[in-house]
Design an enzyme around this catalytic site. Sequence first.
Site, PDB file in Angstrom:
ATOM      1  N   ASP A  10       0.826  -1.220   0.000  1.00  0.00           N
ATOM      2  CA  ASP A  10       0.000   0.000   0.000  1.00  0.00           C
ATOM      3  C   ASP A  10       0.858   1.268   0.000  1.00  0.00           C
ATOM      4  O   ASP A  10       2.059   1.203   0.242  1.00  0.00           O
ATOM      5  CB  ASP A  10      -0.839   0.045   1.284  1.00  0.00           C
ATOM      6  CG  ASP A  10      -2.032  -0.879   1.220  1.00  0.00           C
ATOM      7  OD1 ASP A  10      -2.374  -1.338   0.122  1.00  0.00           O
ATOM      8  OD2 ASP A  10      -2.618  -1.130   2.286  1.00  0.00           O
ATOM      9  N   MET A  56      -7.821   8.253   9.618  1.00  0.00           N
ATOM     10  CA  MET A  56      -8.495   8.700   8.385  1.00  0.00           C
ATOM     11  C   MET A  56      -9.489   9.835   8.655  1.00  0.00           C
ATOM     12  O   MET A  56     -10.582   9.851   8.099  1.00  0.00           O
ATOM     13  CB  MET A  56      -9.238   7.529   7.719  1.00  0.00           C
ATOM     14  CG  MET A  56      -8.313   6.455   7.221  1.00  0.00           C
ATOM     15  SD  MET A  56      -9.185   5.077   6.456  1.00  0.00           S
ATOM     16  CE  MET A  56      -9.684   4.144   7.877  1.00  0.00           C
ATOM     17  N   LYS A  79      -4.354   2.453  -2.251  1.00  0.00           N
ATOM     18  CA  LYS A  79      -5.747   2.905  -2.370  1.00  0.00           C
ATOM     19  C   LYS A  79      -5.992   4.094  -1.452  1.00  0.00           C
ATOM     20  O   LYS A  79      -6.904   4.128  -0.653  1.00  0.00           O
ATOM     21  CB  LYS A  79      -6.728   1.778  -2.075  1.00  0.00           C
ATOM     22  CG  LYS A  79      -6.400   0.949  -0.850  1.00  0.00           C
ATOM     23  CD  LYS A  79      -7.376  -0.197  -0.765  1.00  0.00           C
ATOM     24  CE  LYS A  79      -6.970  -1.303   0.163  1.00  0.00           C
ATOM     25  NZ  LYS A  79      -6.596  -0.959   1.493  1.00  0.00           N
TER      26      LYS A  79
HETATM   27  N1  SAH Z   1      -3.734  -0.254   9.664  1.00  0.00           N
HETATM   28  C1  SAH Z   1      -3.259   1.065   9.952  1.00  0.00           C
HETATM   29  C2  SAH Z   1      -4.318   2.108   9.712  1.00  0.00           C
HETATM   30  C3  SAH Z   1      -4.787   2.181   8.281  1.00  0.00           C
HETATM   31  S1  SAH Z   1      -5.962   3.451   8.027  1.00  0.00           S
HETATM   32  C4  SAH Z   1      -2.720   1.126  11.360  1.00  0.00           C
HETATM   33  O1  SAH Z   1      -2.899   0.186  12.126  1.00  0.00           O
HETATM   34  O2  SAH Z   1      -2.095   2.120  11.713  1.00  0.00           O
HETATM   35  C5  SAH Z   1      -4.921   4.733   7.393  1.00  0.00           C
HETATM   36  C6  SAH Z   1      -4.820   5.850   8.389  1.00  0.00           C
HETATM   37  O3  SAH Z   1      -3.870   5.526   9.396  1.00  0.00           O
HETATM   38  C7  SAH Z   1      -4.324   7.156   7.815  1.00  0.00           C
HETATM   39  O4  SAH Z   1      -5.361   7.868   7.182  1.00  0.00           O
HETATM   40  C8  SAH Z   1      -3.852   7.861   9.064  1.00  0.00           C
HETATM   41  O5  SAH Z   1      -4.943   8.348   9.821  1.00  0.00           O
HETATM   42  C9  SAH Z   1      -3.248   6.700   9.840  1.00  0.00           C
HETATM   43  N2  SAH Z   1      -1.798   6.599   9.603  1.00  0.00           N
HETATM   44  C10 SAH Z   1      -1.139   5.569   9.078  1.00  0.00           C
HETATM   45  N3  SAH Z   1       0.198   5.789   9.077  1.00  0.00           N
HETATM   46  C11 SAH Z   1       0.358   7.006   9.639  1.00  0.00           C
HETATM   47  C12 SAH Z   1       1.484   7.818   9.947  1.00  0.00           C
HETATM   48  N4  SAH Z   1       2.736   7.421   9.711  1.00  0.00           N
HETATM   49  N5  SAH Z   1       1.269   9.022  10.524  1.00  0.00           N
HETATM   50  C13 SAH Z   1       0.031   9.454  10.809  1.00  0.00           C
HETATM   51  N6  SAH Z   1      -1.063   8.739  10.544  1.00  0.00           N
HETATM   52  C14 SAH Z   1      -0.918   7.527   9.974  1.00  0.00           C
END
Ligand code: SAH
Length: 263
Positions: free
Chosen positions: A43, A178, A65
């Site tokens: 991703d 998100m 995505k």
């Molecule tokens: N599975 C992931 C979340 C996926 S949803 C987890 O466990 O973290 C995607 C969202 O995760 C993004 O829109 C943001 O809100 C957050 N996110 C993921 N990586 C990030 C990062 N390095 N810094 C800030 N927000 C992050």
Amino acid sequence: MNPLPLNQKKGKVYLVGAGPGDPELLTVKALKILRKANIVFYDDLVSPRILGVCRKSIQMVYVGKRLGVHSCLQDQINDKLLQAAKEHNTIVRLKGGDPSIFGRVGEEYASLLHEGIECEIIAGITTASGVASSLGFPLTHRDYAREILFLSGHKKDGVNAEGFKNLNCIGKTIIIYMGLNSLGLIVSELMNSGNDKDTKIAVIQNATLETERVFTGNLENIEWIVEKNQVKSPAIMVVGEIVRFYEEMKNLKNGCASILSPI
Ligand code: SAH
């Protein structure tokens, strides 16, 4: 599609969490499987340094995505994984953070198992845990937060406004994934739910990476702060008194630094 006959079954699919960004937050289990992989589907939020641990000769397939940008439909991803399972031994589907948190892993897991493909989920560090350690605050604290709530700002067909209705922030750490694009609606739902306009909120962009940026404010001013500083995705939000704890600890840390290195 009928399940593959036994003699045609080949590969095993690993649904792997890459952690929040910092490559050192990859688990040992994930690292081992990435080094063994014959093909990796990844991703947007997986950092290039993590992809760099894979063997150079293998196929790396981008199936990003991100909201509003080019998207590979979930059904297409499921089909790609099924096809790869027929052609390779070790297939990795690599997702940011923990695949089981807002990662659609359930859809991929079910689709593979329905087709008789062996698969396994490998946990990752979710952004909430990553950001807490990188900024220096706990997600729970006996004096600040006895509950944690992970909420998505987004749902399949738009903003998750219901998630924030009648939500009382007192005594909770609320982590919003998100949510950047719907920040205005989220904060007004929280205020309409009776939360004080002074309720603390932090927005963190690129958590755990060298490019990490942190902004703190309250329900009343955070939208303005985010706009003024042009905060971009990926960003995560933290709501609750734990943000006050974070600020207190940050001041103490700064104090330590000036004691250790007097001018
Ligand atoms: N599975 C992931 C979340 C996926 S949803 C987890 O466990 O973290 C995607 C969202 O995760 C993004 O829109 C943001 O809100 C957050 N996110 C993921 N990586 C990030 C990062 N390095 N810094 C800030 N927000 C992050």
